[in-house]
Write an enzyme that holds these catalytic residues in place. Structure first.
Site, PDB file in Angstrom:
ATOM      1  N   TYR A   1     -13.476  -0.658  10.810  1.00 46.01           N
ATOM      2  CA  TYR A   1     -13.074   0.730  10.529  1.00 46.01           C
ATOM      3  C   TYR A   1     -12.865   1.595  11.762  1.00 46.01           C
ATOM      4  O   TYR A   1     -13.221   2.768  11.772  1.00 46.01           O
ATOM      5  CB  TYR A   1     -14.106   1.415   9.606  1.00 46.01           C
ATOM      6  CG  TYR A   1     -14.740   0.509   8.593  1.00 46.01           C
ATOM      7  CD1 TYR A   1     -13.958  -0.240   7.698  1.00 46.01           C
ATOM      8  CD2 TYR A   1     -16.125   0.364   8.517  1.00 46.01           C
ATOM      9  CE1 TYR A   1     -14.541  -1.089   6.758  1.00 46.01           C
ATOM     10  CE2 TYR A   1     -16.716  -0.475   7.582  1.00 46.01           C
ATOM     11  CZ  TYR A   1     -15.917  -1.204   6.713  1.00 46.01           C
ATOM     12  OH  TYR A   1     -16.497  -2.036   5.791  1.00 46.01           O
ATOM     13  N   HIS A   2     -12.229   1.050  12.798  1.00 48.34           N
ATOM     14  CA  HIS A   2     -12.011   1.835  14.009  1.00 48.34           C
ATOM     15  C   HIS A   2     -10.541   1.822  14.452  1.00 48.34           C
ATOM     16  O   HIS A   2     -10.243   1.536  15.616  1.00 48.34           O
ATOM     17  CB  HIS A   2     -12.887   1.294  15.151  1.00 48.34           C
ATOM     18  CG  HIS A   2     -14.345   1.313  14.852  1.00 48.34           C
ATOM     19  ND1 HIS A   2     -15.243   0.438  15.441  1.00 48.34           N
ATOM     20  CD2 HIS A   2     -15.091   2.099  14.038  1.00 48.34           C
ATOM     21  CE1 HIS A   2     -16.457   0.679  14.990  1.00 48.34           C
ATOM     22  NE2 HIS A   2     -16.386   1.688  14.133  1.00 48.34           N
TER      23      HIS A   2
END
Length: 538
Positions: free
Chosen positions: A475-476
């Site tokens: 999730y980056h």
């Protein structure tokens, strides 16, 4: 409606800008957010992220998917992104990580003047209200509350001891510029008595306390459809409350600030005619400004997980004991803010080098106090623990584009995971190191059964198969409107969109390269610095 500044996106960056720019009572600010208020119990209680992260149903979550990934055996990846005030800080694990000082010095070397470590450190400190107080690297008077975890589990302490048994050093502060070591993450969580143990999203830190300002207008459920222009100057935003509803226009006397994140920001620019000509014309979108870097340079942390069953029940699981424990922890949290209900799940941290001759860590570990399978979209009976590994600075580069000219259609997301072989080689090394830690004596009493057959993985080919079969994002996503001075840069070092007046991008999409860690704190820092740049421009 007319304002001095119109902000698109109420996530981590947009929340900061809304607060900082409205500090001047002579300036009017409008914040548009596609989601809701982001203040329900599912946001405030940290462990409730298990209800929002999977996106089933889509609670405060865009719940995007990637295109099929050849590097992941044709699987579609999952891309949860926050859809509420606070953005992804409303659904994340709250981990407060800045990255490594060399990340930011690297940005400066690429031509991003003013973005080296020494230049950005004051903005990290300005944002921060650290439970440990202020020193030369930390702040104690900012809006963002940064805390120690309320009650990390014994199994997490055993993980740290296991890593020490494998000769990794203990680190008590991962945010001093050199993050090597293992320990406990600090979290963006309230530590004041009134809200102790609640999530401190960017909205809770920056927006909710100033909602009463007469010069700040916050509009939720406002889905930005396109930007408006007068020639090459951005003049405002058109949004809708519903897909079939009427268009509503807001205009900006000074600037339009796009803060929709690394996936939605390039999507909105493309819908508005800003991007590579070949990406727009095939969807019938007129070219406002040919800017080839829009939607390119997507970088993300590809994450691989090892999961184990355990007979220990002092963690999250699915069982009669877990149900009784959960009720007890919820009641304690409501009363004191301290219990397992306040956990970030990813309690244990590790920043390690896969080779001793590296100048900084190249992998990150997240140790979680629950079994993890497919972003909690697949659940297993019983109790367990898991550990994640990702390569901190991936070489693979992907894209974000248009599925169609429909502003309510999801963007096309292609992280191109493992398209560069160097990423796979590092992940294999990292997976081996991670298993060594999980098999260390300190965790022996917790290990019962490995979940996915990685206990038999011995060769690089074995590990490659497991990684391609199961790895996905942690999730980056960043980089899709990168800052810089080269021909593929979308914004300059003051975050102004090249070739367009009155338009800036302020979010993780401007990062030219992915930082060595979680991206929420750096995104807040970017917005703090951007607020000064905007104010200086008048």
């Amino acid at each position: 409606m007319e304002f001095d500044y119109v902000i698109v996106g109420g996530g981590s960056a947009g929340s900061v800008l809304a607060s900082r720019l409205s500090e001047d009572p002579s300036k009017s600010v409008c914040l548009l957010e596609a989601g809701g208020r982001g203040d329900s119990i599912l946001v405030r209680m940290p462990s409730a992220v298990v209800a929002t992260l999977p996106g089933r149903p889509k609670i405060n979550n865009w719940a995007f998917e990637t295109v099929p990934q050849p590097g992941l055996n044709g699987r579609r990846g999952y891309q949860p992104r926050g859809k509420a005030l606070g953005g992804s800080s409303a659904i994340n694990a709250m981990l407060y990580i800045r990255g490594h000082r060399q990340d930011y010095d690297g940005w400066a070397e690429l031509g991003c003047t003013g973005w080296g470590w020494d230049s950005v450190l004051p903005y990290f400190k300005r944002s921060e209200n650290n439970e440990d107080g202020a020193d030369d690297l930390h702040g104690d008077s900012g809006p963002l509350q940064v805390s120690h975890q309320k009650e990390p589990r014994p199994i997490t302490h055993a993980f740290i001891e296991a890593a020490k048994q494998m000769q990794h050093r203990r680190t008590d502060d991962f945010n001093r510029g050199d993050n090597e070591g293992v320990g406990l993450y600090q979290v963006t969580q309230f530590h004041d008595p009134a809200k102790n143990g609640e999530r401190c999203s960017a909205a809770a830190a920056y927006v909710f306390p100033v909602m009463g300002r007469p010069n700040l207008t916050v509009i939720t459920q406002a889905h930005a459809k396109e930007l408006t222009f007068d020639g090459k100057r951005a003049t405002g935003v058109i949004y809708r409350k519903k897909a079939k509803g009427p268009d509503i226009a807001v205009t900006a006397r000074r600037e339009v600030l796009v803060c929709a994140g690394a996936l939605k920001t390039p999507h909105l620019l493309q819908l508005s005619g800003i991007g590579a000509a070949e990406d727009l014309t095939k969807h019938g979108i007129a070219i406002r400004h040919n800017l080839p870097g829009v939607g390119k340079n997507l970088q993300d942390h590809l994450d691989f997980i090892l999961s184990y069953k355990t007979k220990d029940t002092d963690n999250f699981g699915i069982s009669p004991t877990a149900s009784v424990n959960l009720t007890r922890h919820l009641l304690r949290w409501r009363k004191t803010g301290v219990s397992m209900a306040a956990t970030p799940f990813a309690e244990g941290a590790g920043f390690l080098k896969t080779s001793a001759d590296l100048d900084r860590p190249d992998i990150q570990l997240h140790f979680t106090i629950a079994l993890v399978d497919d972003h909690a979209r697949k659940l297993h009976y019983g109790h367990g623990f898991a550990c994640h590994v990702c390569k901190l600075r991936p070489e693979s580069r992907g894209t974000v584009g248009l599925n169609s000219a429909d502003p309510f259609a999801a963007p096309t997301i292609d992280p191109a995971f493992l398209s560069d072989d160097r990423d796979l080689a590092t992940l294999i090394k990292g997976a081996r190191m991670m298993r060594e830690i999980l098999e260390a004596p300190a965790l022996a009493k917790y290990r019962h059964k490995e979940m996915f057959g990685t206990d038999t993985a011995r060769t690089d080919a074995d590990w490659e198969q497991h990684i391609r079969d199961r790895a996905d994002t942690i999730y980056h996503p960043v980089g899709t409107c990168k800052m810089g001075v080269d021909e593929m840069a979308v914004v300059d070092p003051e975050l102004r969109v090249r070739g367009i007046e009155g338009l800036r991008v302020v979010d993780a999409s401007v990062m030219p390269t992915l930082i060595s860690g979680n991206t929420n704190a750096p995104t807040i820092m970017i917005a703090e610095k951007a607020a000064d740049l905007i104010k200086a421009a008048g």
